[in-house]
Design an enzyme around this catalytic site. Structure first.
Site, PDB file in Angstrom:
ATOM      1  N   LYS A  84       0.848  -1.146   0.120  1.00  0.00           N
ATOM      2  CA  LYS A  84      -0.142   0.119   0.095  1.00  0.00           C
ATOM      3  C   LYS A  84       1.020   1.249  -0.194  1.00  0.00           C
ATOM      4  O   LYS A  84       1.714   1.314   0.887  1.00  0.00           O
ATOM      5  CB  LYS A  84      -0.819   0.097   1.373  1.00  0.00           C
ATOM      6  CG  LYS A  84      -2.425   0.611   0.974  1.00  0.00           C
ATOM      7  CD  LYS A  84      -2.995   0.282   2.230  1.00  0.00           C
ATOM      8  CE  LYS A  84      -4.521   0.752   2.089  1.00  0.00           C
ATOM      9  NZ  LYS A  84      -5.436   0.649   3.284  1.00  0.00           N
TER      10      LYS A  84
HETATM   11  O1  G3P Z   1      -8.072   1.023   4.833  1.00  0.00           O
HETATM   12  C1  G3P Z   1      -8.406   2.522   4.967  1.00  0.00           C
HETATM   13  C2  G3P Z   1      -9.810   3.206   5.286  1.00  0.00           C
HETATM   14  O2  G3P Z   1     -10.751   2.006   4.882  1.00  0.00           O
HETATM   15  C3  G3P Z   1     -10.058   3.845   6.432  1.00  0.00           C
HETATM   16  O3  G3P Z   1     -11.232   3.938   6.762  1.00  0.00           O
HETATM   17  O4  G3P Z   1     -13.149   4.598   8.437  1.00  0.00           O
HETATM   18  O5  G3P Z   1     -10.639   5.218   8.979  1.00  0.00           O
HETATM   19  O6  G3P Z   1     -11.842   6.231   7.074  1.00  0.00           O
HETATM   20  P1  G3P Z   1     -11.780   4.952   7.891  1.00  0.00           P
END
Ligand code: G3P
Length: 219
Positions: A84
């Site tokens: 990533k």
């Molecule tokens: O993998 C990254 C992502 O899905 C982050 O999610 O909920 O922290 O915005 P969030």
């Protein structure tokens, strides 16, 4: 649409995999930090738990040279590791090299259509537009997924769209409706996909009627 599990927790990944819903795993530094174990150990445990599917593990260097070095290391930990890489100029530079070396990449922290275009041009295997974080700002995150779909289809890029920062079932339904290749979903949100009060009510009524009539399948 493929389902990736958005967590670094091995137990949670195994539970979702048992439901047949783990087509991949995505982690990020914040998710890895919650697990209380070494990053390499964590990534290797995840990769061993779900051997056939892509597992994203993020690099943390801020310069291309450092990212490439980290990518070579991280991708040597297991056959199913995807590296990533953040959507910054150094990340784009690094992704070109990784692409040329056959290292699979997932370009993360994408918040605009032009950022998605840059990642596709750099040969990203996956691009991750974050929809929940856009919604948090009062911007319709799902429109970005539609724009990414159009850009990829217009030019025949090979990158797959991972709808990321998914928070609830509506995000999953909308991602499928606009043609995202993948949604990466936290385990808690995957479990919510099953629920509907009418299903619960219907089940309850069926079971009560069956019992009252004294019916059996094995007599
Ligand atoms: O993998 C990254 C992502 O899905 C982050 O999610 O909920 O922290 O915005 P969030």
């Amino acid at each position: 649409m493929k389902f990736f599990v958005d967590t670094a927790n091995v137990k949670a990944i195994k539970e979702i995999d048992e439901l047949g819903l783990c087509d991949g795993v995505t982690t990020n530094p914040s998710l890895a930090a919650k697990e209380g174990k070494g990053f390499k150990q964590n990534v290797q445990e995840i990769c061993a738990a779900v051997p056939g599917v892509p597992v994203s593990a993020e690099v943390v260097a801020l310069d291309a040279e450092g990212m490439i070095k980290e990518a070579r290391e991280v991708s040597s930990w297991a056959a199913n590791v995807v590296v990533k890489v953040p959507m910054i100029p150094e990340g784009v530079k690094a992704m070109r090299v990784m692409h040329a070396e056959g290292i699979k990449t997932n370009c993360t922290l994408i918040f605009s259509a032009v950022q998605a275009l840059l990642a596709c041009k750099a040969g990203a295997t996956y691009i991750s537009p974050f929809i929940g974080r856009l919604d948090d700002l009062g911007v319709l995150g799902m429109e970005l997924i539609e724009e990414c779909r159009t850009i990829i289809d217009n030019y025949g890029f090979e990158s797959e769209i991972i709808t990321a920062s998914v928070r609830h079932p509506l995000h999953v339904a909308q991602a499928a409706l606009v043609g995202a290749d993948i949604a990466t979903i936290p385990p808690g949100a995957i479990k919510k996909l099953f629920s509907h009060p009418l299903t619960d009510r219907g089940m309850d009524a069926f079971m009560k009627d069956w019992e009252k009539a004294g019916l059996k399948i094995f007599e």
